[in-house]
Design an enzyme around this catalytic site. Structure first.
Site, short mmCIF file in Angstrom:
data_model
loop_
_atom_site.label_atom_id
_atom_site.label_comp_id
_atom_site.label_asym_id
_atom_site.label_seq_id
_atom_site.Cartn_x
_atom_site.Cartn_y
_atom_site.Cartn_z
N ILE A 19 0.83 -1.20 0.00
CA ILE A 19 0.00 0.00 0.00
C ILE A 19 0.87 1.26 0.00
CG2 ILE A 19 -1.60 1.36 1.40
CD1 ILE A 19 -2.90 -1.28 2.27
N ARG A 39 12.62 0.02 6.43
CA ARG A 39 13.76 -0.65 7.07
C ARG A 39 14.70 -1.32 6.09
NH1 ARG A 39 10.61 -4.15 11.56
NH2 ARG A 39 9.35 -4.58 9.70
N TYR A 151 -3.03 -6.54 17.40
CA TYR A 151 -3.05 -5.71 16.19
C TYR A 151 -4.29 -4.81 16.18
CZ TYR A 151 -3.45 -4.69 11.15
OH TYR A 151 -3.58 -4.06 9.93
#
Length: 253
Positions: A19, A39, A151
């Protein structure tokens, strides 16, 4: 529909794939200068070389110092007008097996990563005539799902932050919104598909169908569909839209 102001600078966390990359590419196409943060330097460099962004900086959003350095580097190039706080991670487990370390990981990446990013860009953004903050949350920020309590809690926190911060900034030129995709055809969801296959013995098609059943349209969301919603929120015509959590989920919620 009013588009972006002239050549704003957008910073997209988690912009190397999925996304985030789709959003970065859409912003480039709309005339923005785009810096992506992530990262994995190789993934970021590939996205830049493919034209999905102009610049890249390596940082872990859960590490405040790391992200602050990346934002400072990007801001020195050009002040940041748009923040897309997209970086995230998902892990699944029954609640009784979701220990404090799992909750901490999900909060650090999915919530504190958003906090760190906003802290990094907001002081300068408030002083300019245009600013947009868009948090990529999830339908898990609007409802519950079994086996992803950590989450889901982190994404609820992110949506709550958006709603509160929008009120604080209502007298400024900065809007703050969340976009909440349903299950989207990305690497992150590919991991969920593999997890379903491993734990249940289902085929790939059956695993995809298990996720797609949450969407009344019976399919996974395309990353570009999320990017289109973000692009609209970043436009000058969306200046009255703030504090919203917009589901891109085929009618789910």
């Amino acid at each position: 529909m009013s588009g972006l102001p002239h050549s704003p600078h957008a910073l997209v966390t988690g912009g190397g794939r999925g996304i985030g990359r789709a959003i970065a590419a859409a912003l480039v196409g709309a005339g923005a200068t785009v810096t992506i943060v992530g990262r994995n330097s190789a993934v970021l460099e590939e996205a830049v070389n493919a034209g999905a962004a102009h610049f890249a900086a390596v940082a872990d959003v859960s590490d405040e110092a790391s992200l602050k350095a990346a934002i400072s580097e990007a801001s020195a190039r050009k002040p940041i007008d748009i923040l897309i706080a997209n970086a995230g991670s998902a892990e699944s487990a029954p609640f009784v097996k979701s220990d404090s370390a799992l909750f901490a990981r999900m909060m650090d990446i999915n919530f504190m990563g958003v906090v760190h990013a906003i802290h990094g860009v907001l002081p300068g953004m408030k002083d300019r005539p245009y600013g947009r903050i868009v948090v990529i949350a999830s339908t898990a920020g609007l409802k519950g799902y079994a086996y992803v309590s950590a989450y889901t809690a982190a994404k609820h926190a992110a949506v709550g932050l958006v709603r509160s911060l929008a009120l604080e900034l209502a007298g400024s030129n900065v809007t703050v919104n969340a976009v909440c995709p349903g299950f989207t055809d990305t690497d992150l969801v590919a991991g969920s598909i593999e997890n379903i296959m491993t734990k249940t013995g289902r085929s790939r098609e059956q695993a995809i169908a298990e996720l797609a059943k949450h969407n009344p349209q019976g399919r996974l969301i395309a990353p570009q569909e999320v990017a289109d919603s973000v692009l609209w929120l970043c436009g000058q015509g969306a200046s009255a839209i703030t504090g919203q959590a917009i589901a891109v989920a085929g009618g789910e919620i």
